[in-house]
Design a protein around this motif. Sequence first.
Motif, PDB file in Angstrom:
ATOM      1  N   ILE A  74       0.836  -1.205   0.000  1.00 51.86           N
ATOM      2  CA  ILE A  74       0.000   0.000   0.000  1.00 51.86           C
ATOM      3  C   ILE A  74       0.871   1.255   0.000  1.00 51.86           C
ATOM      4  O   ILE A  74       0.617   2.211  -0.749  1.00 51.86           O
ATOM      5  CB  ILE A  74      -0.966  -0.012   1.196  1.00 51.86           C
ATOM      6  N   LEU A  75       1.916   1.274   0.814  1.00 51.61           N
ATOM      7  CA  LEU A  75       2.806   2.438   0.864  1.00 51.61           C
ATOM      8  C   LEU A  75       3.535   2.645  -0.458  1.00 51.61           C
ATOM      9  O   LEU A  75       3.730   3.783  -0.895  1.00 51.61           O
ATOM     10  CB  LEU A  75       3.813   2.287   1.999  1.00 51.61           C
ATOM     11  N   ALA A  76       3.957   1.560  -1.118  1.00 57.32           N
ATOM     12  CA  ALA A  76       4.659   1.672  -2.398  1.00 57.32           C
ATOM     13  C   ALA A  76       3.749   2.246  -3.472  1.00 57.32           C
ATOM     14  O   ALA A  76       4.177   3.079  -4.277  1.00 57.32           O
ATOM     15  CB  ALA A  76       5.193   0.311  -2.821  1.00 57.32           C
ATOM     16  N   VAL A  77       2.488   1.849  -3.501  1.00 59.46           N
ATOM     17  CA  VAL A  77       1.544   2.385  -4.480  1.00 59.46           C
ATOM     18  C   VAL A  77       1.211   3.836  -4.133  1.00 59.46           C
ATOM     19  O   VAL A  77       1.172   4.708  -5.014  1.00 59.46           O
ATOM     20  CB  VAL A  77       0.261   1.523  -4.543  1.00 59.46           C
ATOM     21  N   LYS A  78       1.010   4.120  -2.858  1.00 60.65           N
ATOM     22  CA  LYS A  78       0.653   5.470  -2.417  1.00 60.65           C
ATOM     23  C   LYS A  78       1.755   6.481  -2.735  1.00 60.65           C
ATOM     24  O   LYS A  78       1.472   7.646  -3.015  1.00 60.65           O
ATOM     25  CB  LYS A  78       0.360   5.446  -0.918  1.00 60.65           C
ATOM     26  N   LYS A  79       3.002   6.035  -2.723  1.00 57.89           N
ATOM     27  CA  LYS A  79       4.141   6.913  -3.008  1.00 57.89           C
ATOM     28  C   LYS A  79       4.035   7.525  -4.406  1.00 57.89           C
ATOM     29  O   LYS A  79       4.426   8.663  -4.620  1.00 57.89           O
ATOM     30  CB  LYS A  79       5.440   6.117  -2.862  1.00 57.89           C
ATOM     31  N   HIS A  80       3.485   6.783  -5.351  1.00 61.10           N
ATOM     32  CA  HIS A  80       3.395   7.239  -6.740  1.00 61.10           C
ATOM     33  C   HIS A  80       2.053   7.890  -7.069  1.00 61.10           C
ATOM     34  O   HIS A  80       1.887   8.431  -8.158  1.00 61.10           O
ATOM     35  CB  HIS A  80       3.625   6.067  -7.695  1.00 61.10           C
ATOM     36  N   MET A  81       1.086   7.833  -6.173  1.00 62.72           N
ATOM     37  CA  MET A  81      -0.267   8.297  -6.473  1.00 62.72           C
ATOM     38  C   MET A  81      -0.365   9.814  -6.682  1.00 62.72           C
ATOM     39  O   MET A  81      -1.281  10.279  -7.340  1.00 62.72           O
ATOM     40  CB  MET A  81      -1.239   7.890  -5.368  1.00 62.72           C
ATOM     41  N   ALA A  82       0.551  10.589  -6.141  1.00 62.76           N
ATOM     42  CA  ALA A  82       0.457  12.047  -6.258  1.00 62.76           C
ATOM     43  C   ALA A  82       0.547  12.513  -7.707  1.00 62.76           C
ATOM     44  O   ALA A  82      -0.130  13.463  -8.102  1.00 62.76           O
ATOM     45  CB  ALA A  82       1.550  12.704  -5.427  1.00 62.76           C
ATOM     46  N   SER A  83       1.360  11.834  -8.506  1.00 63.99           N
ATOM     47  CA  SER A  83       1.571  12.299  -9.875  1.00 63.99           C
ATOM     48  C   SER A  83       1.166  11.293 -10.949  1.00 63.99           C
ATOM     49  O   SER A  83       1.388  11.552 -12.126  1.00 63.99           O
ATOM     50  CB  SER A  83       3.040  12.679 -10.064  1.00 63.99           C
ATOM     51  N   HIS A  84       0.588  10.166 -10.562  1.00 62.24           N
ATOM     52  CA  HIS A  84       0.210   9.139 -11.531  1.00 62.24           C
ATOM     53  C   HIS A  84      -1.174   8.587 -11.206  1.00 62.24           C
ATOM     54  O   HIS A  84      -1.666   8.734 -10.096  1.00 62.24           O
ATOM     55  CB  HIS A  84       1.221   7.990 -11.535  1.00 62.24           C
ATOM     56  N   THR A  85      -1.758   7.909 -12.189  1.00 56.38           N
ATOM     57  CA  THR A  85      -3.036   7.246 -11.954  1.00 56.38           C
ATOM     58  C   THR A  85      -2.802   6.001 -11.105  1.00 56.38           C
ATOM     59  O   THR A  85      -1.665   5.571 -10.907  1.00 56.38           O
ATOM     60  CB  THR A  85      -3.699   6.828 -13.281  1.00 56.38           C
ATOM     61  N   PHE A  86      -3.885   5.401 -10.639  1.00 54.92           N
ATOM     62  CA  PHE A  86      -3.767   4.204  -9.801  1.00 54.92           C
ATOM     63  C   PHE A  86      -3.080   3.065 -10.553  1.00 54.92           C
ATOM     64  O   PHE A  86      -2.185   2.410 -10.025  1.00 54.92           O
ATOM     65  CB  PHE A  86      -5.152   3.761  -9.314  1.00 54.92           C
ATOM     66  N   THR A  87      -3.481   2.855 -11.814  1.00 50.44           N
ATOM     67  CA  THR A  87      -2.893   1.768 -12.609  1.00 50.44           C
ATOM     68  C   THR A  87      -1.400   1.993 -12.816  1.00 50.44           C
ATOM     69  O   THR A  87      -0.601   1.065 -12.669  1.00 50.44           O
ATOM     70  CB  THR A  87      -3.597   1.661 -13.974  1.00 50.44           C
ATOM     71  N   GLU A  88      -1.020   3.223 -13.144  1.00 44.27           N
ATOM     72  CA  GLU A  88       0.404   3.523 -13.324  1.00 44.27           C
ATOM     73  C   GLU A  88       1.159   3.379 -12.013  1.00 44.27           C
ATOM     74  O   GLU A  88       2.302   2.907 -11.994  1.00 44.27           O
ATOM     75  CB  GLU A  88       0.570   4.944 -13.862  1.00 44.27           C
ATOM     76  N   SER A  89       0.536   3.768 -10.909  1.00 43.21           N
ATOM     77  CA  SER A  89       1.181   3.652  -9.597  1.00 43.21           C
ATOM     78  C   SER A  89       1.441   2.197  -9.235  1.00 43.21           C
ATOM     79  O   SER A  89       2.499   1.864  -8.698  1.00 43.21           O
ATOM     80  CB  SER A  89       0.318   4.309  -8.523  1.00 43.21           C
ATOM     81  N   VAL A  90       0.486   1.326  -9.523  1.00 45.51           N
ATOM     82  CA  VAL A  90       0.674  -0.102  -9.255  1.00 45.51           C
ATOM     83  C   VAL A  90       1.807  -0.643 -10.123  1.00 45.51           C
ATOM     84  O   VAL A  90       2.676  -1.375  -9.641  1.00 45.51           O
ATOM     85  CB  VAL A  90      -0.627  -0.892  -9.488  1.00 45.51           C
ATOM     86  N   GLN A  91       1.827  -0.270 -11.408  1.00 42.30           N
ATOM     87  CA  GLN A  91       2.891  -0.727 -12.303  1.00 42.30           C
ATOM     88  C   GLN A  91       4.261  -0.243 -11.814  1.00 42.30           C
ATOM     89  O   GLN A  91       5.232  -0.995 -11.819  1.00 42.30           O
ATOM     90  CB  GLN A  91       2.646  -0.222 -13.734  1.00 42.30           C
ATOM     91  N   MET A  92       4.333   1.006 -11.380  1.00 42.77           N
ATOM     92  CA  MET A  92       5.608   1.548 -10.892  1.00 42.77           C
ATOM     93  C   MET A  92       6.041   0.874  -9.591  1.00 42.77           C
ATOM     94  O   MET A  92       7.230   0.660  -9.361  1.00 42.77           O
ATOM     95  CB  MET A  92       5.486   3.056 -10.706  1.00 42.77           C
ATOM     96  N   ALA A  93       5.081   0.544  -8.745  1.00 43.89           N
ATOM     97  CA  ALA A  93       5.407  -0.121  -7.478  1.00 43.89           C
ATOM     98  C   ALA A  93       5.926  -1.535  -7.713  1.00 43.89           C
ATOM     99  O   ALA A  93       6.704  -2.051  -6.904  1.00 43.89           O
ATOM    100  CB  ALA A  93       4.181  -0.144  -6.568  1.00 43.89           C
TER     101      ALA A  93
END
Length: 132
Positions: A74-93
Amino acid sequence: MNKDVAMMLGKPLPVVVKILWACVIPAVLLTAFILTLLRYKPPTYGKYSYPGYAIAFGWFIASVSIIPLPVYSILAVKKHMASHTFTESVQMALRPGDEWHPSDPLYREEYRDNLVHTRYSLKSHLTSVFRK
């Protein structure tokens, strides 16, 4: 991960191993976990029933190594959520960080080139999928 293993072994993983690793093993582990929860009965020793605090402590010991997994996810996905969509955040995590690379300088450059190409391909693929 397949590219990491292929770089370490010098050849790609067999398809059977990929299927086992990606589908069969997680399904078996999830099934075992769900069945354990569904068929749980408080432990006894003969006629002796353990007190509630002992059962709670046992569950704590059993889950203390598992709890960090969803928390970190959850923290890894949340880290990217400020500047990306949820799907992109999951992929980046799910991708390795920039500090992840082979220690051998000869392989490091090849790994970086391959990683940049993969990220570009994934981004263009996701863009084309979501434009439709």
